[in-house]
Scaffold this active site. Structure first.
Site, mmCIF file in Angstrom:
data_model
loop_
_atom_site.group_PDB
_atom_site.id
_atom_site.type_symbol
_atom_site.label_atom_id
_atom_site.label_comp_id
_atom_site.label_asym_id
_atom_site.label_seq_id
_atom_site.Cartn_x
_atom_site.Cartn_y
_atom_site.Cartn_z
ATOM 1 N N THR A 102 6.770 2.231 -13.353
ATOM 2 C CA THR A 102 6.060 3.230 -14.164
ATOM 3 C C THR A 102 6.991 3.811 -15.235
ATOM 4 O O THR A 102 8.214 3.637 -15.166
ATOM 5 C CB THR A 102 5.600 4.396 -13.270
ATOM 6 O OG1 THR A 102 6.778 4.986 -12.688
ATOM 7 C CG2 THR A 102 4.639 3.957 -12.169
ATOM 8 N N GLU A 160 7.854 6.755 -15.422
ATOM 9 C CA GLU A 160 8.775 7.670 -14.733
ATOM 10 C C GLU A 160 9.945 6.879 -14.129
ATOM 11 O O GLU A 160 11.099 7.338 -14.182
ATOM 12 C CB GLU A 160 8.021 8.432 -13.633
ATOM 13 C CG GLU A 160 6.989 9.431 -14.155
ATOM 14 C CD GLU A 160 5.706 8.790 -14.744
ATOM 15 O OE1 GLU A 160 5.447 7.596 -14.492
ATOM 16 O OE2 GLU A 160 4.981 9.506 -15.459
ATOM 17 N N GLY A 177 11.750 -8.860 -16.371
ATOM 18 C CA GLY A 177 10.288 -8.767 -16.465
ATOM 19 C C GLY A 177 9.859 -7.622 -17.370
ATOM 20 O O GLY A 177 8.859 -7.724 -18.092
ATOM 21 N N GLY A 182 -17.205 6.097 -33.928
ATOM 22 C CA GLY A 182 -18.191 5.635 -32.935
ATOM 23 C C GLY A 182 -18.081 4.143 -32.669
ATOM 24 O O GLY A 182 -18.265 3.682 -31.532
ATOM 25 N N GLU A 238 5.330 -3.072 -13.235
ATOM 26 C CA GLU A 238 6.763 -3.426 -13.390
ATOM 27 C C GLU A 238 7.636 -2.178 -13.598
ATOM 28 O O GLU A 238 8.594 -2.194 -14.360
ATOM 29 C CB GLU A 238 6.944 -4.490 -14.469
ATOM 30 C CG GLU A 238 6.197 -5.768 -14.070
ATOM 31 C CD GLU A 238 6.709 -7.045 -14.676
ATOM 32 O OE1 GLU A 238 7.861 -7.073 -15.117
ATOM 33 O OE2 GLU A 238 5.930 -8.017 -14.691
ATOM 34 N N GLY A 262 5.158 1.446 -3.735
ATOM 35 C CA GLY A 262 4.949 1.137 -5.146
ATOM 36 C C GLY A 262 6.252 1.402 -5.885
ATOM 37 O O GLY A 262 7.142 0.553 -5.926
ATOM 38 N N TRP A 301 -2.032 -5.129 -5.308
ATOM 39 C CA TRP A 301 -2.068 -5.223 -6.778
ATOM 40 C C TRP A 301 -1.292 -6.434 -7.282
ATOM 41 O O TRP A 301 -0.504 -6.345 -8.232
ATOM 42 C CB TRP A 301 -1.484 -3.943 -7.424
ATOM 43 C CG TRP A 301 -2.062 -2.699 -6.877
ATOM 44 C CD1 TRP A 301 -3.357 -2.295 -6.934
ATOM 45 C CD2 TRP A 301 -1.363 -1.673 -6.146
ATOM 46 N NE1 TRP A 301 -3.508 -1.098 -6.291
ATOM 47 C CE2 TRP A 301 -2.299 -0.691 -5.804
ATOM 48 C CE3 TRP A 301 -0.033 -1.490 -5.766
ATOM 49 C CZ2 TRP A 301 -1.972 0.443 -5.092
ATOM 50 C CZ3 TRP A 301 0.310 -0.362 -5.065
ATOM 51 C CH2 TRP A 301 -0.650 0.593 -4.724
ATOM 52 N N PRO A 354 0.815 -1.219 0.000
ATOM 53 C CA PRO A 354 0.000 0.000 0.000
ATOM 54 C C PRO A 354 0.850 1.272 0.000
ATOM 55 O O PRO A 354 0.491 2.263 -0.619
ATOM 56 C CB PRO A 354 -0.811 -0.135 1.296
ATOM 57 C CG PRO A 354 -0.909 -1.606 1.535
ATOM 58 C CD PRO A 354 0.356 -2.202 1.008
#
Ligand code: CAA
Length: 379
Positions: A365, A367, A242, A340, A363, A131, A156, A128
């Site tokens: 971000t 950034e 990964g 559409g 795996e 990350g 996650w 939590p």
């Protein structure tokens, strides 16, 4: 660098394409709508060898190279990115990590069933409050002599509900910061191991993402991977590889949307001709094809470097950064070309657009990839 594909590579690519078209495509919209895990398809992927592609045959794997793996990842991701993330985590995080750093006993016990797809695995790093800042692990693995006492929460986690084996990163010596972290192999069903809520996600909806909780779980000492304090290095080294898998996933999502856009543009008529005859659409397709090809070359380069046992950290981060940005952009363009129709589920591109977003996040971000690349350039 040689980018030629061998006969074996082409055969793997063809097998993955056929599997995706016959086994995944018919039910992909239904599974996305109801967030249904593709149990049957994953079982077949295991039988076909897609879940332990790079693992040595000695441990039930396919003994293939990373190029074969990215070719298969691309084809499966063109159709179903939920199935391909299950494949990616099992292959490049769980199996690769175990084969590279596990003991012989760990490989016999865990790698063999994982590589053949009898069971699937999960990689538990994120928390939590940890990350991108992955060194800030709050989950603890207290050394109790002949076992570790595991406590904490992981967030996650891909394959969280369906996995039988989890590689869990946890802090043993807080005073040593990241050098005090360990990676433990934890089995589902052990006392104190709880599977929390399943996430209701924007994309990759039929993959199985959960919170996992550990309350006084006793983990035998022989389930630690590597030396004491190797856990963070293990996580980072495994994630380097990964990221090639996720880059290939992003490439597949982009290429899948592009192929649908080309097909649609040749069928749809506007102002008296097919929209492919309008320069506005031609320019979009040309730009998509160019960027996707550039992403493909970066993915192949990272895979080749890994196969040649050369430093691939920067190449993997570049491939993931670029391919995931291309995926987000190209899928948005594909929706635009469909107009559409692109906004409704039946035409697949809206799902690919939703699926693309996660490749810029998990795996590492975009950034974090820039941070990794910059550190490699400046070191
Ligand atoms: N390869 C190998 N080692 C690495 C590394 C890399 N790419 N990056 C860092 N390390 C090592 C460093 O060498 C250092 O070890 P030493 O002290 O022994 O030299 C150690 O890790 C700590 O590194 P830093 O001092 O650079 O730590 P930092 O906090 O400044 O940066 C970070 C670390 C690079 C930001 C790292 O936390 C990171 O990569 N964060 C992203 C985490 C991530 O990718 N999470 C994905 C979750 S898994 C997932 O998504 C799977 C799924 O389900 C799909």
């Amino acid at each position: 660098m040689n980018f030629n594909l061998t006969e074996e590579h082409l055969a793997v690519q063809q097998a993955a394409r056929e599997f995706a078209q016959t086994e995944l495509l018919p039910t992909v919209i239904e599974r996305d709508t109801h967030s249904t895990f593709p149990h049957e398809a994953i079982k077949k992927m295991g039988e076909l060898g897609f879940l332990g592609m790079m693992v040595s045959p000695e441990y039930g794997g396919g003994g293939m190279d990373t190029v074969s793996y990215v070719l298969a990842m691309e084809e499966i991701s063109k159709v179903d990115a939920s199935a391909s993330v299950v494949m990616s985590v099992n292959n490049s995080l769980v199996c690769w990590g175990l084969e590279s750093f596990g003991t012989e006993e760990q490989k016999q016990k865990y790698l063999t069933p994982l590589a053949s797809g009898q069971i699937i695995g999960a990689f538990c790093l994120s928390e939590p409050e940890a990350g991108s800042d992955a060194t800030s692990q709050r989950t603890t693995a207290e050394d109790k002599g002949d076992y570790y006492l595991l406590n904490g929460t992981k967030n996650w986690i891909t394959n969280g509900g369906t996995s039988s084996v989890c590689l869990v990163i946890a802090q043993t010596h807080p005073e040593l910061k990241h050098k005090g972290i360990n990676c433990l192999i934890v089995e589902k069903g052990w006392e104190g191991f709880m599977v929390g809520k399943k996430e209701d996600k924007m994309g990759i909806r039929s993959s199985d993402t959960h919170t996992l909780m550990f309350s006084d779980v006793k983990v035998p000492k022989e389930n630690k991977i590597g030396e004491d304090g190797f856990g963070f290095k293990f996580a980072m080294t495994t994630l380097n590889g990964g990221r090639i898998g996720i880059a290939a996933q992003a490439l597949g999502i982009a290429a899948g949307a592009y192929e649908l856009a080309v097909k649609y543009s040749k069928e749809r008529k506007a102002f008296g001709k097919t929209i492919s005859e309008h320069q506005a659409i031609q320019f979009k397709l040309a730009e998509m094809a160019t960027k996707i090809e550039a992403a493909r070359l970066l993915v192949y380069k990272a895979a080749r470097l890994k196969d040649e046992h050369k430093d691939f950290v920067q190449a993997a981060a570049m491939a993931k950064l670029f391919a995931s940005e291309v995926a987000m952009w190209a899928t948005t363009e594909a929706v635009q070309i469909h107009g559409g129709y692109g906004y409704v589920k039946e035409y697949h591109v809206e799902r690919l657009m939703r699926d693309a977003k996660i490749t810029q996040i998990y795996e590492g971000t975009s950034e974090i990839q820039k941070l990794v690349i910059a550190r490699e350039i400046l070191k």
